[in-house]
Design an enzyme around this catalytic site. Structure first.
Site, mmCIF file in Angstrom:
data_model
loop_
_atom_site.group_PDB
_atom_site.id
_atom_site.type_symbol
_atom_site.label_atom_id
_atom_site.label_comp_id
_atom_site.label_asym_id
_atom_site.label_seq_id
_atom_site.Cartn_x
_atom_site.Cartn_y
_atom_site.Cartn_z
ATOM 1 N N MET A 240 0.847 -1.199 0.000
ATOM 2 C CA MET A 240 0.000 0.000 0.000
ATOM 3 C C MET A 240 0.876 1.240 0.000
ATOM 4 S SD MET A 240 -2.916 1.514 0.198
ATOM 5 C CE MET A 240 -3.036 3.301 0.339
ATOM 6 N N GLU A 241 0.472 2.221 -0.819
ATOM 7 C CA GLU A 241 1.353 3.343 -1.148
ATOM 8 C C GLU A 241 1.305 4.519 -0.181
ATOM 9 O OE1 GLU A 241 -1.351 2.421 -2.889
ATOM 10 O OE2 GLU A 241 -2.519 4.136 -3.584
ATOM 11 N N ASN A 242 0.953 4.323 1.101
ATOM 12 C CA ASN A 242 0.917 5.449 2.042
ATOM 13 C C ASN A 242 2.052 6.425 1.729
ATOM 14 O OD1 ASN A 242 -0.968 3.771 3.750
ATOM 15 N ND2 ASN A 242 0.906 2.560 3.873
ATOM 16 N N GLU B 47 4.313 0.976 -6.109
ATOM 17 C CA GLU B 47 3.961 1.822 -4.963
ATOM 18 C C GLU B 47 4.672 3.174 -5.027
ATOM 19 O OE1 GLU B 47 1.518 0.833 -3.453
ATOM 20 O OE2 GLU B 47 1.552 -1.288 -3.955
HETATM 21 ZN ZN LIG Z 1 -1.617 0.555 -6.461
#
Ligand SMILES: [Zn+2]
Length: 881
Positions: free
Chosen positions: A301-303, A336
């Protein structure tokens, strides 16, 4: 976000079986969803208030899976109101005040909102909400969640957050929609000996009397709530610097060095993106935080500034990591990191445009990988993504790339192959159509124009259109606002004056509704006949002249999102010249013709003839695709036609043995990376098919506890073969290995493999095991899924009989698709009613799309068995004769 993708071959077999399940709604013949270009951004909250800034202080009680929070939210009231409504899920409120005045709190659990009512109307202007609240620490990846693991010192627990799609509301009350961008000030209390990581670097640390510390982070830029991140635990952090940005990988203590590959990869990717986007990475640091265990539905997940990745897709342990996994780690990091610009710096206004985020990041990851690791030939893998998308998009249950999403469950279901792989395929086609330079120039304009802002798809098309002076918006709309897959029919060709003259006709490729009137597309087509390639737009019936009179390849370079159906003479010519085509076209042509055969547009023998025509020493990715198709056919015969299954197996052995002989079981120093990938694929497929020598060698190594079974890149493949064919003693030994394994990366692998067993009694034991405390919550749902890959009916019945407990193993927002996916690989017509009955009883009309999709894929599989399999049998019979 990056969807969960198993990498090994036996998992590939599972993926093939399960393809066409996890998905979202839409009737393919329905009118296009009007989402793009709609000026009003959808919202589930009243528009009379907007947030300006959050200060959130969290104090987790990890042992008791609870936390308390204090939120100070600066807001702007836009019109006088006595009620402020924001998102909150499973939060309890101790105190709520606005500028010191108390509020009466009411909760709507269904809508995931809380409303604060005040004695007097609140005047327009700036105000401050002070909220004391508490919430749950989850054991599945939603909101603040715990991941447990064991060490030499005993059990440990790390805390992490996962907020996409709408789960920030489980951590703090707020306006949990992407269009509300604000800065965040986050602080957290951590126990002695622990660290904390968030989007921004630490700003300060205040020791407390009890030995804990309050860690404060620097103020973030204005961003969407789903991108906020927090992790606490006993952590290691390794760092480097790239183009002025501090890059870090964060792991559980002791595992830091396993993050070295991801760290070095990220340090190469960030400068490449700085250049591509024309805007430097916008935060002071970029971490990638490893979580032990795994989730059924996402890998990473690209937080912003603090990517989260499950360990299996971030850490490299040289003693177990395969070459395919090393490449996947690079590619997931590239995905990401692409989001740090495309998604985070510029964010979609509403989830309708999720596809743009995900399609673009997937496309960008392939592009960056091709630039930085050309030897992996990642562009050849794009055909895999196209096929996954078309597989869903050619059934009536598909949906347009841009879809109207309203409920939380619909948003969660939108993370599917249409959003990711069709999104990537359409972007690949459009970049190819406008040209690489114009496309990049448009992307740079888009990022600069909308930085720290929110957009809709049309904002990108506008920027690309300006840069390219082409009708890209019209074409993009046809491929994103309407569902389905174009079909290009290639008529008989005539050679005149050194050119090939022919007719191309645009139709629609469908697996379950071939006779319906086709939708219309203007399809960018590239055709090649030995001379200069012809580029044209095909709509309806189009006469074309292609330079040269050699074998004619339509969709030359395979960038187009459509199927190509050749007239028999053209296909015969291509089959004769197949060995001389470029690998990318060999792969695309085989994929197309295999799918056309299964859908009933032509005989499946056409694809088998292409497999026959593949050259010795074919590109490794072509050999992988051949292996995958042969494994898929073997499964068609598995239950009820052992004679043809054996014939197919013998044919597969003959086709695959030469490559296996060339590669051998032992990795050679300096061999091509893709040869290492192919070795695992071949051993896995041959083992799955019961190739005597491969099976014997895998079992011999397992029995002898050979070094390749205890460590090394073949470990998972060998264990997978042993598990699939296991007897009770072998299965039990594997289970002991899983239980005693300390490395979470290996532990999850072995538990997953325990489910992938052919023997039905052992599969039942695996299911029972999933409901014990032994595997751990996040591993257990994977055991059930891997049973489903081999025994879909058994797994579905079991999950339904134990519905409450199995639901407890799955992220709440993913339950509706999880259950449907379990049964979707079935070949029993009774499963259609079972899944339908499950949907009727337990799903709302808004959440039953995955069930409808699973039913459609079962119907299609039954049709293939009835109509297509006999033709494959005849082809096999003829070869034997
Ligand atoms: Zn993505």
């Amino acid at each position: 976000m990056r969807r969960f993708q198993p990498v090994s071959t036996l998992a590939l077999a599972a993926a093939l079986t399960l393809a066409g399940c996890a998905n979202a709604p839409r009737d393919s013949r329905a009118a296009p969803a009007p989402a793009a270009g709609v000026s009003q951004v959808p919202s589930q909250l009243p528009r009379n208030v907007r947030p300006l800034h959050y200060a959130i202080a969290a104090a987790p009680d990890a042992a008791n899976l609870r936390f308390t929070g204090e939120a100070q939210i600066d807001i702007e009231v836009l019109e006088a109101t006595d009620t402020i409504t924001l998102n909150a899920a499973e939060l309890e409120f101790a105190s709520v005040t606005l500028d010191g005045a108390p509020a009466r709190v009411s909760i709507d659990a269904e809508a995931q909102t809380a409303s604060f009512r005040f004695a007097a109307p609140v005047r327009p202007g700036r105000h401050r909400l002070d909220i004391d609240y508490s919430g749950k620490i989850n054991t599945q990846a939603a909101g603040l969640f715990a991941l447990d693991y064991t060490t030499e010192e005993g059990p440990k627990r790390g805390l992490f957050t996962q907020f996409e799609a709408p789960d920030a509301r489980r951590f703090f009350p707020g306006w949990d929609e992407p269009n509300f961008r604000t800065p965040y000030d986050l602080s957290v209390r951590v126990p002695a000996g622990q660290q904390a990581i968030s989007n921004m670097p630490e700003a300060g640390r205040e020791p407390q009397a009890d030995g804990s510390s309050i860690v404060r982070f620097q103020t973030s830029p204005a961003m969407s709530s789903y991108l906020l991140f927090l992790a606490t635990g006993e952590l290691d952090r390794i760092t480097t610097t790239a183009a002025g940005t501090e890059i870090g990988v964060v792991t559980r203590r002791g595992a830091g060095e396993q993050g070295r590959w991801a760290l070095e990869s990220s340090a190469r990717i960030v400068p490449w993106y700085n250049d591509y986007f024309g805007t430097p990475y916008p935060l002071p640091k970029l971490d990638n935080v490893a979580g032990p265990g795994s989730s059924q539905f996402f890998g990473a997940m690209e937080n912003w500034g603090a990517i989260f990745s499950f360990e299996s897709i971030l850490l490299v342990d040289p003693s177990i990591t395969t070459e395919a996994r090393r490449q996947a780690i690079f590619e997931v990091a590239a995905h990401e990191i692409a989001h740090q610009w495309f998604g985070n710096l510029v964010t979609m206004s509403w989830w309708d445009d999720l596809w743009l985020n995900e399609g673009f990041a997937s496309w960008m990851a392939t592009k960056a990988t091709a630039a930085l690791h050309p030897e992996w030939e990642p562009e050849l893998g794009r055909v895999d993504g196209r096929e996954a998308a078309i597989n869903l998009d050619s059934l009536s249950t598909t949906h347009p790339v841009v879809q109207r999403l309203t409920t939380v469950e619909q948003i969660s279901q939108a993370f599917d192959a249409i959003t990711y792989q069709k999104g990537e395929a359409v972007i690949t086609m459009l970049e190819d159509y406008v040209g690489e330079d114009a496309w990049r120039s448009g992307v740079r304009t888009y990022i600069q124009r909308h930085r720290l802002g929110n957009t809709q798809s049309d904002d990108l098309w506008r920027a690309i259109g300006e840069a390219s002076d082409s009708p890209v918006t019209d074409i993009a709309h046809q491929f994103t606002l309407q569902p389905g897959v174009p079909l290009i029919r290639v008529g008989d060709a005539a050679c005149r004056g050194g050119n090939t003259h022919l007719t191309l006709v645009q139709g629609q490729f469908s697996r379950d509704n071939k006779d319906a009137a086709p939708l219309s597309w203007r399809v960018p087509v590239i055709a090649h006949a030995g001379g200069r390639a012809l580029r044209t737009l095909v709509a309806g019936r189009t006469e074309v002249t292609v330079p040269g009179c050699g074998p004619l390849v339509v969709n030359y370079g395979q960038a187009g999102y459509y199927r190509t159906l050749y007239a028999p003479a053209q296909l015969a010519s291509l089959t004769r010249h197949y060995a001389r085509l470029r690998p990318l076209d060999q792969i695309g042509l085989l994929a197309d013709n295999w799918a056309l055969g299964q859908a009933g547009y032509q005989s499946p023998a056409a694809a088998l003839d292409l497999i026959d025509a593949a050259p010795p020493g074919a590109n490794s990715r072509l050999t992988e695709r051949i292996a995958g198709i042969l494994a898929q056919i073997a499964r068609m015969y598995a239950e009820d036609d052992p004679a043809h299954r054996d014939m197919l197996a013998r044919y597969a052995f003959a086709r695959l043995e030469p490559a296996m002989t060339r590669l051998g079981w032992r990795q050679r120093p300096g061999e091509r990376a893709n040869d290492s990938v192919l070795r695992n694929e071949l051993i896995g497929t041959l083992g799955f098919l019961g190739h005597p020598a491969t099976l014997a060698e895998a079992r011999r190594r397992f029995a002898a506890n050979d070094a390749s079974v205890t460590a090394g890149p073949l470990r998972e493949t060998i264990l997978g073969i042993v598990a699939f064919h296991a007897d009770a003693a072998q299965w039990e030994r594997l289970r002991v290995m899983a239980r005693e394994e300390r490395n979470p990366l290996v532990k999850v692998q072995i538990y997953r493999l325990l489910g992938g067993v052919r023997d039905e009694a052992l599969a039942r034991r695996a299911l029972d095991l999933a409901l014990t405390d032994e595997p751990g919550a996040t591993n257990a749902s994977q055991i059930v899924s891997s049973v489903a890959a081999v025994h879909p009916d058994l797994a579905f019945d079991f999950a339904l009989a134990n519905r409450a407990r199995v639901e407890g193993l799955v992220d709440a927002s993913s339950r509706s698709r999880y259950f449907a996916a379990l049964g979707s690989g079935s070949v029993d017509p009774a499963m259609i009613d079972k899944i339908g009955g499950y949907a009727d009883r337990h799903l709302t009309p808004q959440s039953r799309a995955p069930a409808d999709r699973a039913i459609a894929s079962i119907r299609d599989r039954l049709r293939v068995r009835e109509q297509v399999r006999p033709e494959i049998s005849r082809w096999l019979d003829a070869r034997r004769g």
